[in-house]
Write a protein that holds these residues in place. Structure first.
Motif, mmCIF file in Angstrom:
data_model
loop_
_atom_site.group_PDB
_atom_site.id
_atom_site.type_symbol
_atom_site.label_atom_id
_atom_site.label_comp_id
_atom_site.label_asym_id
_atom_site.label_seq_id
_atom_site.Cartn_x
_atom_site.Cartn_y
_atom_site.Cartn_z
ATOM 1 N N UNK A 95 36.181 60.162 11.036
ATOM 2 C CA UNK A 95 37.304 60.316 11.937
ATOM 3 C C UNK A 95 37.042 59.557 13.227
ATOM 4 N N UNK A 96 38.104 59.022 13.821
ATOM 5 C CA UNK A 96 37.968 58.273 15.063
ATOM 6 C C UNK A 96 37.622 59.201 16.220
ATOM 7 N N UNK A 97 38.167 60.418 16.191
ATOM 8 C CA UNK A 97 37.920 61.394 17.254
ATOM 9 C C UNK A 97 37.481 62.720 16.643
ATOM 10 N N UNK A 98 36.690 63.462 17.420
ATOM 11 C CA UNK A 98 36.232 64.771 16.979
ATOM 12 C C UNK A 98 35.999 65.644 18.221
ATOM 13 N N UNK A 99 36.083 66.969 18.097
ATOM 14 C CA UNK A 99 35.807 67.833 19.249
ATOM 15 C C UNK A 99 34.318 67.903 19.529
ATOM 16 N N UNK A 100 33.961 67.724 20.799
ATOM 17 C CA UNK A 100 32.563 67.811 21.209
ATOM 18 C C UNK A 100 32.490 68.533 22.538
ATOM 19 N N UNK A 101 31.304 69.016 22.869
ATOM 20 C CA UNK A 101 31.088 69.686 24.148
ATOM 21 C C UNK A 101 30.717 68.676 25.222
ATOM 22 N N UNK A 102 31.460 68.700 26.332
ATOM 23 C CA UNK A 102 31.092 67.946 27.524
ATOM 24 C C UNK A 102 30.162 68.839 28.339
ATOM 25 N N UNK A 103 29.033 68.290 28.798
ATOM 26 C CA UNK A 103 28.045 69.123 29.480
ATOM 27 C C UNK A 103 28.657 69.914 30.635
ATOM 28 N N UNK A 104 29.430 69.236 31.480
ATOM 29 C CA UNK A 104 30.055 69.918 32.605
ATOM 30 C C UNK A 104 31.290 69.128 33.038
ATOM 31 N N UNK A 105 32.374 69.843 33.335
ATOM 32 C CA UNK A 105 33.604 69.215 33.793
ATOM 33 C C UNK A 105 34.150 69.994 34.976
ATOM 34 N N UNK A 106 34.858 69.299 35.864
ATOM 35 C CA UNK A 106 35.455 69.941 37.029
ATOM 36 C C UNK A 106 36.966 69.738 37.018
ATOM 37 N N UNK A 107 37.685 70.768 37.424
ATOM 38 C CA UNK A 107 39.134 70.725 37.565
ATOM 39 C C UNK A 107 39.459 71.239 38.968
ATOM 40 N N UNK A 108 40.068 70.401 39.773
ATOM 41 C CA UNK A 108 40.438 70.839 41.110
ATOM 42 C C UNK A 108 41.758 70.183 41.500
ATOM 43 N N UNK A 109 42.520 70.901 42.315
ATOM 44 C CA UNK A 109 43.807 70.354 42.700
ATOM 45 C C UNK A 109 44.632 71.342 43.490
ATOM 46 N N UNK A 110 45.898 70.994 43.680
ATOM 47 C CA UNK A 110 46.828 71.823 44.425
ATOM 48 C C UNK A 110 48.068 72.065 43.568
ATOM 49 N N UNK A 111 48.711 73.200 43.810
ATOM 50 C CA UNK A 111 49.863 73.616 43.025
ATOM 51 C C UNK A 111 50.935 74.156 43.972
ATOM 52 N N UNK A 112 52.167 73.668 43.826
ATOM 53 C CA UNK A 112 53.279 74.112 44.662
ATOM 54 C C UNK A 112 54.404 74.637 43.767
ATOM 55 N N UNK A 113 55.042 75.717 44.192
ATOM 56 C CA UNK A 113 56.154 76.285 43.443
ATOM 57 C C UNK A 113 57.241 76.769 44.401
ATOM 58 N N UNK A 114 58.499 76.583 43.984
ATOM 59 C CA UNK A 114 59.655 77.068 44.727
ATOM 60 C C UNK A 114 60.593 77.744 43.737
ATOM 61 N N UNK A 115 61.096 78.896 44.096
ATOM 62 C CA UNK A 115 62.041 79.623 43.254
ATOM 63 C C UNK A 115 63.123 80.216 44.142
ATOM 64 N N UNK A 116 64.388 80.079 43.752
ATOM 65 C CA UNK A 116 65.474 80.578 44.584
ATOM 66 C C UNK A 116 66.677 80.924 43.722
ATOM 67 N N UNK A 117 67.448 81.906 44.187
ATOM 68 C CA UNK A 117 68.708 82.247 43.533
ATOM 69 C C UNK A 117 69.785 81.326 44.098
ATOM 70 N N UNK A 118 70.282 80.413 43.263
ATOM 71 C CA UNK A 118 71.253 79.423 43.710
ATOM 72 C C UNK A 118 72.660 79.995 43.767
ATOM 73 N N UNK A 119 73.003 80.786 42.749
ATOM 74 C CA UNK A 119 74.285 81.464 42.646
ATOM 75 C C UNK A 119 74.036 82.823 42.017
ATOM 76 N N UNK A 120 74.967 83.750 42.123
ATOM 77 C CA UNK A 120 74.764 85.032 41.438
ATOM 78 C C UNK A 120 74.455 84.835 39.951
ATOM 79 N N UNK A 121 73.280 85.295 39.516
ATOM 80 C CA UNK A 121 72.871 85.162 38.125
ATOM 81 C C UNK A 121 72.186 83.859 37.783
ATOM 82 N N UNK A 122 72.176 82.874 38.698
ATOM 83 C CA UNK A 122 71.582 81.563 38.427
ATOM 84 C C UNK A 122 70.359 81.356 39.320
ATOM 85 N N UNK A 123 69.192 81.191 38.704
ATOM 86 C CA UNK A 123 67.937 81.005 39.423
ATOM 87 C C UNK A 123 67.380 79.613 39.145
#
Length: 297
Positions: A196-224
């Motif tokens: 196979x060209x690809x296979x699952x393997x263990x990476x010794x160590x990996x880092x995931x870092x970042x920022x996350x933004x969210x907005x939620x609002x009721x635009x109309x009655x019943x519509x979010x």
């Protein structure tokens, strides 16, 4: 106070047929049962959740000479959200997972949330996690790896959330370090048995870092409406290279409309930026989801 018990059984089955010269079949199944109890104690100062799961994974494939591979697992978990003061909540949680193929592991999480104002809260958390390889990681029709080690990780997150009339706005920074990350990587060409060209393997160590933004609002009655954006740096900690298949930019827009009688419909558009895969850069893409649901009292 009275406890609320939720019980859920699940069963998933996948049948795959793969043809490359000879035809092979691959059947994967997962069955299990989980339960969760929610309860408030000491006049609501402790919001307690506890429960467990039990399950079994199995795979049967012509690539395995018709032999069936099975794996049993179980887990127990508990969480207590403690109202230390009217403004400060502290969360303590822990979990124990046990797999017949990879043994047991204990993980935990500690968090806090503080109401800066009536409508604004700040939060922070730190914890560990454990993820065993899936049955497909070990015995995929595309080339699994039964020698995979489980992932373990440590992570922290800080953020702020503000509630506005009919909605909320939030922003967060996260940082997660994963040992033995399971990733699909180019197969070892020095291995004459690797077809196979690809296979699952263990990476010794990996880092995931970042920022996350969210907005939620009721635009109309019943519509979010909802909108979100995440910037992510996912890197191999040893080489500094971006992990394959991981995009730095992703965002989403969504609408949900609640009809009469508990019926609701939803539309979500998710966009993903370019990503590195198989020694080349793949362009960004978008996914459109349409959903319909029914809520019951």
């Amino acid at each position: 106070t009275d406890a609320v018990l939720n019980v859920r059984g699940f069963k998933d089955a996948t049948h795959q047929v793969y043809s490359s010269g000879a035809t092979s079949t691959h059947d994967v199944g997962t069955t299990g049962l989980e339960f969760q109890v929610d309860q408030q104690l000491l006049d609501g100062r402790h919001r307690v959740t506890y429960g467990g799961t039990v399950g079994e994974d199995q795979v049967e494939s012509t690539d395995l000479a018709g032999k069936k591979r099975e794996r049993a697992s179980w887990a127990l978990f508990a969480q207590d959200v403690v109202a230390v003061t009217p403004r400060l909540d502290v969360t303590l949680s822990n979990r124990y997972d046990d797999y017949s193929t990879h043994g047991g592991n204990f993980s935990y999480r500690v968090g806090m949330s503080y109401d800066v104002t009536v409508n604004t809260s700040a939060y922070a958390s730190y914890g560990t996690a454990f993820r065993a390889p899936t049955i497909n990681d070990m015995y995929s029709v595309w080339g699994g790896n039964p020698n995979l080690r489980p992932e373990t990780s440590k992570a922290y997150e800080v953020g702020i959330e503000r509630y506005i009339r009919g909605g909320r706005v939030s922003a967060a920074y996260f940082n997660r370090v994963v040992d033995d990350l399971i990733a699909w990587l180019p197969a070892d060409t020095d291995d004459p048995e690797s077809g196979y060209a690809y296979e699952p393997r263990n990476v010794n160590k990996a880092t995931f870092r970042g920022v996350d933004f969210e907005v939620e609002a009721e635009l109309l009655p019943g519509l979010t409406g909802r909108a979100g954006y995440m910037f992510l740096l996912a890197e191999d900690a040893n080489t500094g290279q971006t992990l394959e298949g991981k995009t730095k930019h992703q965002g989403s827009l969504g609408l949900t409309y609640s009809h009469f009688g508990g019926l609701w419909t939803g539309l979500k558009i998710s966009a993903f930026g370019e990503r590195f895969y198989q020694s080349r850069v793949l362009p960004g893409y978008a996914v459109v989801d349409l959903s319909v649901g029914q809520a019951f009292d």
